[in-house]
Design an enzyme around this catalytic site. Structure first.
Site, short mmCIF file in Angstrom:
data_model
loop_
_atom_site.label_atom_id
_atom_site.label_comp_id
_atom_site.label_asym_id
_atom_site.label_seq_id
_atom_site.Cartn_x
_atom_site.Cartn_y
_atom_site.Cartn_z
N PRO A 2 0.68 -1.17 -0.02
CA PRO A 2 -0.30 -0.27 0.02
C PRO A 2 0.83 1.30 0.15
O PRO A 2 1.88 1.21 0.57
CB PRO A 2 -0.80 0.21 1.16
CG PRO A 2 -0.13 -1.12 2.37
CD PRO A 2 0.84 -2.10 1.27
N GLU A 3 0.23 2.42 -0.92
CA GLU A 3 1.08 3.64 -0.77
C GLU A 3 0.21 4.52 -0.17
O GLU A 3 -1.04 4.32 0.05
CB GLU A 3 1.53 3.76 -2.00
CG GLU A 3 2.58 2.91 -2.68
CD GLU A 3 3.58 3.44 -3.51
OE1 GLU A 3 4.06 4.62 -3.41
OE2 GLU A 3 3.82 2.82 -4.72
N HIS A 96 -6.85 -15.39 7.31
CA HIS A 96 -5.54 -14.41 7.48
C HIS A 96 -5.92 -13.48 8.65
O HIS A 96 -5.10 -12.67 8.70
CB HIS A 96 -5.01 -14.07 6.39
CG HIS A 96 -4.68 -14.86 5.07
ND1 HIS A 96 -4.01 -15.85 5.27
CD2 HIS A 96 -5.39 -14.99 3.84
CE1 HIS A 96 -3.88 -16.74 4.33
NE2 HIS A 96 -4.57 -16.26 3.38
N ARG A 116 0.63 -12.27 4.80
CA ARG A 116 2.21 -12.34 4.79
C ARG A 116 2.58 -11.99 6.23
O ARG A 116 3.74 -12.37 6.54
CB ARG A 116 2.97 -11.66 3.80
CG ARG A 116 2.35 -12.28 2.51
CD ARG A 116 3.18 -11.39 1.49
NE ARG A 116 2.40 -10.81 0.22
CZ ARG A 116 2.87 -9.93 -0.47
NH1 ARG A 116 4.18 -9.46 -0.42
NH2 ARG A 116 1.99 -9.64 -1.49
N ARG A 162 20.55 19.23 -0.73
CA ARG A 162 20.79 17.78 -0.56
C ARG A 162 21.77 17.30 -1.78
O ARG A 162 21.59 17.59 -3.03
CB ARG A 162 19.73 16.90 -0.40
CG ARG A 162 18.86 16.99 0.89
CD ARG A 162 19.41 16.60 1.98
NE ARG A 162 19.44 15.04 1.71
CZ ARG A 162 18.61 14.35 2.16
NH1 ARG A 162 17.62 14.67 2.57
NH2 ARG A 162 18.68 12.97 2.04
#
Ligand code: ZN
Length: 292
Positions: A2-3, A96, A116, A162
């Site tokens: 997921p983002e 699950h 998982r 940076r």
């Protein structure tokens, strides 16, 4: 995996369905899912029972539920495949199911499902991060561009000092959070920037445009309910997203660039792949030579 838009979709769902409700009991159904709560399942249950959820918050890919009566909150790590589902109590448990919160009103329960088991549940203490608060364990994670307190000009100033490339910076959680590989490639395509461009050579207007495009990608994904690139990912109601159909560059190797028609290129990038249009997103010289 997921983002941010997926996690934000889950946050909105949680804020609709669990905020204001009082936790009655907690079932921990798999030791791995509470490994980040070292005091163990009984402690987790005792800390949560009787507490009311006051809001649903997010930073990057982290979600937390602040609780009434103290600085404590419940953190949900979705990991690679975790889901927080709000489901009627009578619905049978799936294979699950790793954790469950029941509420005193006897209404829909919150289930943590994770095939998982990289994700998990734990409590943490909220610490000040003006003008808001953040769980102490994730205070090192920067705000993301959907956060109303993200400071664009401050980020741009810091970014230009940076010594790194723009794609590396976008994936650096201590600089800007929640931007994964897919969203980085899409925002860079929209901004016509190659990911290997050195940040300190980019102008302030270019970086402003990039932030705007990043928000555009996030916004489109939010409206579609997330990318659902991983078929295991679903939102709180169990529905997948449809954003992946509208990706312009990511995963489109060899397909025509929607802007100029030239085939989308792919290159190895830190054990992953970067997708870009070699015409719209000119690589810096050194990379151009390597590509031939
Ligand atoms: Zn192009």
């Amino acid at each position: 995996m997921p983002e941010v838009p997926e996690v934000e979709t889950v946050r909105v769902g949680l804020s609709r369905s669990v905020v204001g409700r009082t936790i009655a009991s907690v079932d921990s159904l798999h030791p791995r899912a509470i490994r980040r709560h070292p005091a163990g399942p009984l402690d987790l249950a005792q800390r949560l029972a009787g507490r009311t959820v006051t809001s649903a918050e997010r930073r990057g890919k982290y979600l937390w539920l602040p609780l009434d009566g103290g600085p404590e909150c419940l953190i949900g790590h979705l990991g690679m495949s975790g889901q927080l589902l709000v489901l009627p109590p009578e619905l049978p448990d799936g294979p699950h199911l790793r954790g469950r919160l029941r509420f005193t009103d006897g209404g829909p329960e919150l289930r943590f499902v994770d095939q998982r088991t990289f994700g998990g549940l734990r409590t943490d203490e909220l610490v000040p991060d003006p003008p808001t608060t953040v769980p102490s364990g994730i205070a090192h994670i920067a705000r993301d561009p959907l956060d109303s307190h993200f400071d664009d000009e401050r980020w741009i100033t810091a970014a230009r000092k940076r010594n790194t490339t723009i794609k590396r910076l976008l994936l650096d959680q201590s600089s800007i959070s929640g931007v994964g590989n897919i969203y980085a490639d899409e925002a860079l395509w929209r901004a016509k920037l190659h990911g290997d461009r050195p940040v300190n050579k980019l102008s302030r207007p270019v970086l402003r445009t990039l932030l705007a495009e990043l928000r555009g990608v996030f916004g489109d994904a939010l409206r579609a309910g997330g990318t659902s690139f991983d078929s295991l990912y679903v939102n709180v109601d169990g529905e997948g997203g449809y954003f992946e159909r509208s990706l312009n560059a990511y995963g489109r190797y060899g397909e025509p660039c929607p802007r100029c028609g030239r085939p989308i290129a792919r290159m190895k990038w830190m054990n992953r792949s970067s997708y870009f249009c070699p015409s719209c997103q000119r690589p810096p010289r050194a990379v151009a030579v390597a590509l031939g």
